[in-house]
Design a protein around this motif. Structure first.
Motif, short mmCIF file in Angstrom:
data_model
loop_
_atom_site.label_atom_id
_atom_site.label_comp_id
_atom_site.label_asym_id
_atom_site.label_seq_id
_atom_site.Cartn_x
_atom_site.Cartn_y
_atom_site.Cartn_z
N GLU A 39 0.83 -1.21 0.00
CA GLU A 39 0.00 0.00 0.00
C GLU A 39 0.86 1.25 0.00
OE1 GLU A 39 -2.46 -0.52 3.39
OE2 GLU A 39 -3.73 -2.07 2.47
N ALA A 40 1.97 1.23 0.74
CA ALA A 40 2.85 2.40 0.76
C ALA A 40 3.49 2.63 -0.61
CB ALA A 40 3.94 2.20 1.81
N ARG A 41 3.80 1.55 -1.30
CA ARG A 41 4.42 1.69 -2.62
C ARG A 41 3.45 2.24 -3.65
NH1 ARG A 41 8.06 -2.97 -5.68
NH2 ARG A 41 8.90 -1.60 -7.31
N LEU A 42 2.18 1.92 -3.50
CA LEU A 42 1.18 2.39 -4.46
C LEU A 42 0.76 3.83 -4.22
CD1 LEU A 42 -1.23 -0.65 -4.89
CD2 LEU A 42 0.71 0.01 -6.30
N ALA A 43 1.05 4.35 -3.03
CA ALA A 43 0.64 5.72 -2.71
C ALA A 43 1.27 6.70 -3.69
CB ALA A 43 1.03 6.07 -1.28
N ALA A 44 0.44 7.53 -4.29
CA ALA A 44 0.91 8.44 -5.33
C ALA A 44 1.88 9.47 -4.79
CB ALA A 44 -0.28 9.12 -6.00
N ASP A 45 1.72 9.85 -3.51
CA ASP A 45 2.56 10.90 -2.94
C ASP A 45 3.75 10.35 -2.17
OD1 ASP A 45 1.06 9.73 -1.00
OD2 ASP A 45 0.72 11.58 0.13
N ASN A 46 4.03 9.04 -2.30
CA ASN A 46 5.10 8.42 -1.52
C ASN A 46 6.24 7.99 -2.43
OD1 ASN A 46 6.64 7.23 0.42
ND2 ASN A 46 5.07 5.87 1.19
N ARG A 47 7.12 8.91 -2.74
CA ARG A 47 8.26 8.61 -3.61
C ARG A 47 9.33 7.81 -2.87
NH1 ARG A 47 10.47 13.96 -6.18
NH2 ARG A 47 11.92 12.40 -7.04
N TYR A 48 9.38 7.99 -1.56
CA TYR A 48 10.43 7.35 -0.77
C TYR A 48 9.83 6.25 0.11
CZ TYR A 48 12.67 11.64 -2.29
OH TYR A 48 13.15 12.67 -3.05
N TRP A 49 9.00 5.40 -0.50
CA TRP A 49 8.29 4.38 0.26
C TRP A 49 9.27 3.40 0.93
CZ3 TRP A 49 9.13 -0.68 -1.04
CH2 TRP A 49 9.70 -0.92 -2.31
N ALA A 50 10.38 3.07 0.24
CA ALA A 50 11.31 2.09 0.80
C ALA A 50 11.97 2.62 2.07
CB ALA A 50 12.36 1.71 -0.24
N VAL A 51 12.24 3.93 2.09
CA VAL A 51 12.85 4.53 3.28
C VAL A 51 11.87 4.55 4.43
CG1 VAL A 51 13.91 6.62 4.21
CG2 VAL A 51 14.41 5.91 1.87
N ARG A 52 10.63 4.94 4.13
CA ARG A 52 9.62 5.03 5.18
C ARG A 52 9.23 3.65 5.72
NH1 ARG A 52 5.58 9.58 2.45
NH2 ARG A 52 7.16 11.22 2.23
N MET A 53 9.32 2.64 4.88
CA MET A 53 8.93 1.29 5.29
C MET A 53 10.13 0.45 5.70
SD MET A 53 5.73 1.61 5.01
CE MET A 53 5.23 -0.05 5.39
N ARG A 54 11.24 1.08 5.99
CA ARG A 54 12.45 0.35 6.35
C ARG A 54 12.24 -0.59 7.54
NH1 ARG A 54 17.48 4.06 7.06
NH2 ARG A 54 16.97 4.41 4.86
N PRO A 55 11.56 -0.16 8.62
CA PRO A 55 11.35 -1.10 9.74
C PRO A 55 10.60 -2.36 9.33
CG PRO A 55 10.89 1.15 10.43
CD PRO A 55 11.04 1.18 8.94
N GLN A 56 9.56 -2.19 8.48
CA GLN A 56 8.79 -3.35 8.03
C GLN A 56 9.65 -4.27 7.15
OE1 GLN A 56 7.79 -0.26 8.20
NE2 GLN A 56 5.64 -0.08 8.74
N ILE A 57 10.47 -3.67 6.29
CA ILE A 57 11.33 -4.47 5.41
C ILE A 57 12.35 -5.26 6.23
CG2 ILE A 57 13.09 -4.32 3.60
CD1 ILE A 57 11.56 -1.85 2.55
N ARG A 58 12.95 -4.60 7.21
CA ARG A 58 13.92 -5.28 8.05
C ARG A 58 13.26 -6.37 8.89
NH1 ARG A 58 17.74 -0.24 10.18
NH2 ARG A 58 18.89 0.03 8.22
#
Length: 211
Positions: A39-58
């Protein structure tokens, strides 16, 4: 659970090839985190989704539930979800699912092909990469899948020996033994790991081997 390839009411087990896997608590958590990242990746205003979702990715990397991610790659009807799952699978290590990822490397979507190649590189899927480099339809995908030629051993040794120098040893030492020092290298010794840290490392190794 349809975006993940599970039919309604069937979030209990799944198959990869002929092997049956039961859905664990870690698998359920990974699917929840995967949905949040999606959902964060699909957000139109979220260019830096990977940075913002770093805790979830880790957290997904720590849980290392590779089998359920491979199931999502195989069964999801959403191409964007498949691309994301392949990207995450490449970050978890191991070899499970390399054949599944390679099977999508010839899909029509260029982004999907590219993500498959990158994941296979992280997972050391060299045989699959050689096949893609030979048969992929897109020239950029063939180039991306082609592995650089390994330098001859003699050339690699010569480069290494440029940074080392022999150190004279005492007369009591064996004449055949030599001590070499890597120039500019400083040995920074650290305290031994605690029992709890060693147990954590062994637990992670056990999960990698059993997955």
């Amino acid at each position: 659970m349809e975006p993940f390839g599970f039919a309604k009411g069937e979030l209990s087990s799944f198959y990869i090839g002929n092997r049956r896997y039961c859905v664990s608590c870690s698998d359920t958590e990974v699917l929840t985190l995967l949905q949040q990242i999606y959902e964060a990746r699909l957000a139109a205003d979220n260019r830096y989704w990977a940075v913002r979702m770093r805790p979830q990715i880790r957290r997904i990397e720590l849980l290392n539930a590779r089998a359920v991610i491979v199931h999502v790659i195989e069964k999801t009807p959403d191409v964007r979800m498949r691309i994301l799952a392949i990207w995450l699978r490449g970050r978890c290590g191991g070899y499970l699912g390399t054949a599944t990822i390679a099977s999508f490397a010839h899909a029509p979507e260029y982004q999907l092909q590219k993500e498959c190649v990158r994941a296979l590189q992280r997972l050391s899927g060299w045989a699959e990469l050689r096949e893609i480099a030979s048969n992929a339809g897109h020239p950029r995908i063939r180039k991306l899948a082609t592995q650089p030629a390994v330098k001859p051993l003699g050339e690699r040794l010569s480069c290494m020996l440029k940074n080392v120098q022999p150190i004279s040893t005492s007369e009591e030492s064996s004449p055949k033994s030599k001590l070499w020092l890597l120039s500019g290298h400083v040995l920074n010794y650290t305290a031994p790991k605690s029992v709890e840290a060693i147990r954590q490392i062994l637990w992670r190794i056990k999960r990698l081997v059993s997955s």
